[in-house]
Write a protein that holds these residues in place. Sequence first.
Motif, PDB file in Angstrom:
ATOM      1  N   GLU A 189      -1.373  12.571  16.516  1.00 38.98           N
ATOM      2  CA  GLU A 189      -0.730  11.455  15.828  1.00 38.98           C
ATOM      3  C   GLU A 189      -1.338  11.210  14.453  1.00 38.98           C
ATOM      4  OE1 GLU A 189      -0.883   8.004  18.283  1.00 38.98           O
ATOM      5  OE2 GLU A 189       0.548   8.765  19.755  1.00 38.98           O
ATOM      6  N   THR A 190      -2.567  11.645  14.254  1.00 36.01           N
ATOM      7  CA  THR A 190      -3.256  11.428  12.986  1.00 36.01           C
ATOM      8  C   THR A 190      -2.831  12.440  11.938  1.00 36.01           C
ATOM      9  OG1 THR A 190      -5.187  10.528  14.139  1.00 36.01           O
ATOM     10  CG2 THR A 190      -5.515  11.274  11.874  1.00 36.01           C
ATOM     11  N   TYR A 191      -2.811  13.701  12.316  1.00 33.25           N
ATOM     12  CA  TYR A 191      -2.512  14.772  11.365  1.00 33.25           C
ATOM     13  C   TYR A 191      -1.039  15.133  11.453  1.00 33.25           C
ATOM     14  CZ  TYR A 191      -7.553  14.947  11.100  1.00 33.25           C
ATOM     15  OH  TYR A 191      -8.869  14.610  10.940  1.00 33.25           O
ATOM     16  N   ILE A 192      -0.249  14.445  10.639  1.00 32.81           N
ATOM     17  CA  ILE A 192       1.203  14.603  10.676  1.00 32.81           C
ATOM     18  C   ILE A 192       1.705  15.020   9.302  1.00 32.81           C
ATOM     19  CG2 ILE A 192       1.506  12.951  12.546  1.00 32.81           C
ATOM     20  CD1 ILE A 192       2.287  10.844  10.462  1.00 32.81           C
ATOM     21  N   ALA A 193       2.957  15.448   9.249  1.00 29.07           N
ATOM     22  CA  ALA A 193       3.561  15.911   8.003  1.00 29.07           C
ATOM     23  C   ALA A 193       3.988  14.737   7.133  1.00 29.07           C
ATOM     24  CB  ALA A 193       4.760  16.798   8.312  1.00 29.07           C
ATOM     25  N   ARG A 194       4.293  15.033   5.900  1.00 29.06           N
ATOM     26  CA  ARG A 194       4.783  14.035   4.977  1.00 29.06           C
ATOM     27  C   ARG A 194       6.219  13.644   5.304  1.00 29.06           C
ATOM     28  NH1 ARG A 194       3.685  16.526  -0.927  1.00 29.06           N
ATOM     29  NH2 ARG A 194       4.427  14.458  -1.546  1.00 29.06           N
ATOM     30  N   ASP A 245      -3.441  20.429   7.849  1.00 30.17           N
ATOM     31  CA  ASP A 245      -2.665  21.597   7.396  1.00 30.17           C
ATOM     32  C   ASP A 245      -1.164  21.364   7.428  1.00 30.17           C
ATOM     33  OD1 ASP A 245      -2.147  21.684  10.110  1.00 30.17           O
ATOM     34  OD2 ASP A 245      -3.180  23.586  10.464  1.00 30.17           O
ATOM     35  N   LYS A 246      -0.723  20.185   7.907  1.00 28.05           N
ATOM     36  CA  LYS A 246       0.700  19.865   7.868  1.00 28.05           C
ATOM     37  C   LYS A 246       1.126  19.244   6.534  1.00 28.05           C
ATOM     38  CE  LYS A 246       1.226  19.334  12.862  1.00 28.05           C
ATOM     39  NZ  LYS A 246       1.621  18.434  13.982  1.00 28.05           N
ATOM     40  N   LEU A 247       0.149  18.885   5.717  1.00 27.45           N
ATOM     41  CA  LEU A 247       0.476  18.355   4.396  1.00 27.45           C
ATOM     42  C   LEU A 247       0.803  19.498   3.443  1.00 27.45           C
ATOM     43  CD1 LEU A 247      -2.227  15.577   3.778  1.00 27.45           C
ATOM     44  CD2 LEU A 247       0.171  15.264   4.409  1.00 27.45           C
ATOM     45  N   LYS A 248       1.870  19.374   2.720  1.00 26.67           N
ATOM     46  CA  LYS A 248       2.261  20.376   1.733  1.00 26.67           C
ATOM     47  C   LYS A 248       2.075  19.788   0.333  1.00 26.67           C
ATOM     48  CE  LYS A 248       3.424  23.125   5.042  1.00 26.67           C
ATOM     49  NZ  LYS A 248       2.488  24.207   5.428  1.00 26.67           N
ATOM     50  N   GLN A 249       1.504  20.595  -0.559  1.00 22.05           N
ATOM     51  CA  GLN A 249       1.214  20.128  -1.908  1.00 22.05           C
ATOM     52  C   GLN A 249       2.494  19.907  -2.699  1.00 22.05           C
ATOM     53  OE1 GLN A 249      -0.301  18.369  -4.085  1.00 22.05           O
ATOM     54  NE2 GLN A 249      -2.238  19.538  -3.890  1.00 22.05           N
ATOM     55  N   SER A 281       0.830  -1.205   0.000  1.00 15.83           N
ATOM     56  CA  SER A 281       0.000   0.000   0.000  1.00 15.83           C
ATOM     57  C   SER A 281       0.868   1.260   0.000  1.00 15.83           C
ATOM     58  CB  SER A 281      -0.926  -0.007   1.220  1.00 15.83           C
ATOM     59  OG  SER A 281      -1.755  -1.156   1.211  1.00 15.83           O
ATOM     60  N   TYR A 282       1.915   1.267   0.800  1.00 13.12           N
ATOM     61  CA  TYR A 282       2.812   2.427   0.805  1.00 13.12           C
ATOM     62  C   TYR A 282       3.548   2.563  -0.530  1.00 13.12           C
ATOM     63  CZ  TYR A 282       2.350   4.188   5.555  1.00 13.12           C
ATOM     64  OH  TYR A 282       1.864   4.784   6.698  1.00 13.12           O
ATOM     65  N   VAL A 330       4.850  10.645   1.710  1.00  4.14           N
ATOM     66  CA  VAL A 330       3.525  10.706   2.339  1.00  4.14           C
ATOM     67  C   VAL A 330       3.692  10.477   3.839  1.00  4.14           C
ATOM     68  CG1 VAL A 330       2.286   9.920   0.281  1.00  4.14           C
ATOM     69  CG2 VAL A 330       3.143   8.234   1.941  1.00  4.14           C
ATOM     70  N   PRO A 331       2.660  10.758   4.635  1.00  3.85           N
ATOM     71  CA  PRO A 331       2.748  10.466   6.067  1.00  3.85           C
ATOM     72  C   PRO A 331       2.914   8.966   6.321  1.00  3.85           C
ATOM     73  CG  PRO A 331       0.955  12.000   5.634  1.00  3.85           C
ATOM     74  CD  PRO A 331       1.429  11.509   4.299  1.00  3.85           C
ATOM     75  N   ILE A 332       3.790   8.633   7.225  1.00  2.09           N
ATOM     76  CA  ILE A 332       4.026   7.231   7.602  1.00  2.09           C
ATOM     77  C   ILE A 332       3.390   6.974   8.955  1.00  2.09           C
ATOM     78  CG2 ILE A 332       5.746   5.497   8.213  1.00  2.09           C
ATOM     79  CD1 ILE A 332       7.679   6.862   6.310  1.00  2.09           C
ATOM     80  N   TYR A 333       2.577   5.929   9.027  1.00  2.00           N
ATOM     81  CA  TYR A 333       1.960   5.510  10.286  1.00  2.00           C
ATOM     82  C   TYR A 333       2.465   4.107  10.615  1.00  2.00           C
ATOM     83  CZ  TYR A 333      -1.247   9.379   9.380  1.00  2.00           C
ATOM     84  OH  TYR A 333      -1.786  10.619   9.126  1.00  2.00           O
TER      85      TYR A 333
END
Length: 519
Positions: A173-178, A511-515, A150-151, A161-164
């Motif tokens: 913990e859910t809304y994290i940066a790439r 809002d931590k995700l950057k395009q 999937s990753y 992408v964000p890694i969980y």
Amino acid sequence: MKKHILYSIIILTLGLVSCKKFLDENNPNSINLGSYFKSQNDFDLAVNGAYAQLRGIYNNRSAWLMGEMRSDNAHYDYTPTDQAVATFSKWAIADFINDGSNIETPAKWDAAYNAISAANTILDHINDVDLAVTSKNQIIGEAKFIRALSYLELVRYFGGVPIYPRAPLSRNETYIARSSAQEVYDFIIADAKDAAEKLAPPSFPQTGRATRGSALTLLGDVYVTTKKYDLAEAVLKQVTQMNYGLMTTYPDVFQLANKNNKESIFEIQFNTGLSTPQANTGGNVYNYLPRMTSTTIITGVNTNTVTAPGGYNTPTQELISDYESGDQRLDATIAVAEGSFNVNDIFTATAVKSVVGYTPPSGKVGRPFAKKFLHAHTIANQTNDNLPIYRYAEVLLLLAESLNEQGGKSAQALPYLNQVRDRAFGAGKGTISTTDQNALRAIILHERRVELAFENKRWIDLVRTGNAITVMNAFGVSQKQRFSYLQAGTYNITQEKLLFPIPTSEIMLNDKLKQNPGY
């Protein structure tokens, strides 16, 4: 049945965020993951549910829109009377004018993270129950394989992408940066290595579940992608020692009676024989048919692909022409619907013809369509075909590529390449003998194109081999000469277009995700 329903709720709600207790007494109507897993059967159900999530990645329009129609393998039937948002969103992906608001691409992102969440739920709770070591290793191995796969889909199409590594338990913990793309690849490699250590080798007949061969193939694929060719060679050679083999003929690979055959490394399972609500089907081929009011002449089942709709993933003349004379894969992959258009630009098919040497007779037109996954069925959109993710033929081609790219090993690549070509042309009839690295590099890329057509590999191959910008800009020039509806801004392929945009909806949530640049 109750346990099936309970598990579905767990997976669909993802179990991401914990809630404060309002009562000391446990609510019998709530789901507590900590108390759900009580036996190996519970984990077996959870693993089955995780596999089911993969269908969302590979049996979704985003798979072929982003993997094939983005490339020079496929285009679409333009219909000026259909300018709906859903229609234009599909065209935009093929024409390189999509943006973060495109409604088709988020499905890949969503489905991949659903599968990751399902795998994380299993891994987070694997120690809740005292399981036999063999069973525990199998569960961990399958979950990590699913997570790694999937990753890999995410990083190839969207970049970092964000890694969980586990299911997040709070909003922070859910809304994290790439993470960076390299960090994602490193995470995939770790998962694939662990899966390969824990999973059993394949046994035949196969069951469709991930095996050590599946995990090693995934690992080899990642090593080739990240240009670690010596490591790719080592793991892919292990796969060649696991009793896999090519089916006798190319069409044999895809026959319904041959699911999970000796060539199958990993495929997404479908079974129309199951009763609802457990029935699952693969019906994307209906999107590949020409837009027509009745598909009976092609499928044996009467349905309308004007409203469904069809007319997508249409083989290009560039792809058809790339098959060499005598290559049996062409006739097995593409067919021609012969017929005519009415005054409303709706096609009616009157016959199905071979694409090999096809010339339409006077008064008729031929519409090519991808037929590889079209087999006898009785209900529209339920073809019962599995979807191959890795086949042994690809292992051979990846191994040939890894050897050729190391320099000085091009001669060693030839036996693996020629195994695939021997099946396509007949023993000794399509043999490649050159050991020139550049020439062989082009031959292997060509071979992947015709061997894996409509298995959603072409765009990925163009990007990872550094050919996407050159090939697709040249293809765009031809497309604009061929189709007057294509505007000047289409097919402007730059470095930024090698990745798809992060879905705007995800950026609005986090809002931590950057395009990605360029969108």
